[in-house]
Design an enzyme around this catalytic site. Structure first.
Site, mmCIF file in Angstrom:
data_model
loop_
_atom_site.group_PDB
_atom_site.id
_atom_site.type_symbol
_atom_site.label_atom_id
_atom_site.label_comp_id
_atom_site.label_asym_id
_atom_site.label_seq_id
_atom_site.Cartn_x
_atom_site.Cartn_y
_atom_site.Cartn_z
ATOM 1 N N TYR A 1 0.818 -1.212 0.000
ATOM 2 C CA TYR A 1 0.000 0.000 0.000
ATOM 3 C C TYR A 1 0.851 1.262 0.000
ATOM 4 C CZ TYR A 1 -3.536 3.425 1.221
ATOM 5 O OH TYR A 1 -4.352 4.522 1.203
ATOM 6 N N LYS B 1 1.178 4.174 -3.113
ATOM 7 C CA LYS B 1 0.831 5.590 -3.028
ATOM 8 C C LYS B 1 2.037 6.471 -3.353
ATOM 9 C CE LYS B 1 -3.501 5.100 -2.016
ATOM 10 N NZ LYS B 1 -4.544 5.484 -2.996
#
Length: 239
Positions: free
Chosen positions: A162, A166
């Site tokens: 994750y 990003k």
């Protein structure tokens, strides 16, 4: 003239609140959802409040789905003023040494390639608007500056898939901000903050109303200088 916005993952949480806010101020909202039933239920509530809301089936990790969505917007509206890449997945909450390549690949397929797929596919419609905005919903967990600061709030949140997705999304923002400036298209990354959503079992300390604030600000701004930035509703964040 009515402005049109498409928001992915908009049937709940931050995406839904963003849709509500923008419909409230007069935008025609294309409410993107992977599940038509969930999308229709969300849209009905917004329509009951007077919003001009249309449900659009879209899965950002599927080429055909994104193209079909863009074709529909082109047929019905012929332009798109704002594109909000909100859909995302967290992946496994696993130690970086244990998270599987397959899980990380799926996170990237949605969080990174999904945003690129959206931008490339909807670009003709954004150009047709004359002056448009793209908002990539990122996270401070993608900030290398924040994650490498031992005194930072998120230093201990070490989610390989994750976080790095990003970070990659922020690089996508910078690249497109430079490439699309000549077309009057602004591209920014928005950090909604640690918000209570399904993502984190509603453990976040921010509300969806607070989270949507920066997304709405970036979506509605027509400042040509507001591009290529990474912001939350309080400050500019380090890349």
């Amino acid at each position: 003239m009515t402005k049109h916005v498409l928001i992915t993952g908009a049937n709940k949480s931050i995406g839904y609140e963003t849709a509500r806010r923008l419909s409230e101020i007069g935008y025609r909202v294309w409410l993107g959802a992977r599940d038509l039933g969930c999308g229709e239920a969300a849209a009905e509530t917004l329509r009951a409040a007077g919003g001009d809301v249309r449900v659009i089936l879209i899965a950002v990790d599927d080429d055909a789905s994104v193209k079909a969505a863009a074709d529909r917007v082109a047929t019905e509206d012929g332009k798109l003023d704002v594109l909000i890449a909100n859909a995302g997945i967290p992946g496994a909450y696993a130690d970086p040494t244990a998270q599987t390549i397959e899980d990380i690949r799926q996170v990237y397929e949605v969080n990174v390639f999904g945003a690129i797929r959206l931008i490339q596919t909807f670009l003709p419609l954004l150009k047709a608007a004359g002056s448009a905005s793209i908002v990539n919903v990122s996270s401070e967990l993608g900030s290398l500056g924040s994650l490498s600061d031992p005194n930072g709030e998120f230093y201990g949140v070490n989610l390989l898939g994750y976080n790095s997705s990003k970070t990659a999304l922020n690089a996508v923002t910078v690249s497109y901000a430079k490439a699309l400036a000549e077309h009057g298209i602004r591209v920014n990354s928005a950090d909604p903050g640690y918000t209570a959503t399904d993502f984190n079992g509603h453990s976040g300390y921010r509300t969806v109303e607070q989270a949507a604030e920066i997304i709405v600000q970036l979506a509605t701004s027509d400042d040509p200088k507001l591009t290529g930035q990474f912001l939350n509703d309080r400050r500019e964040l380090p890349w």
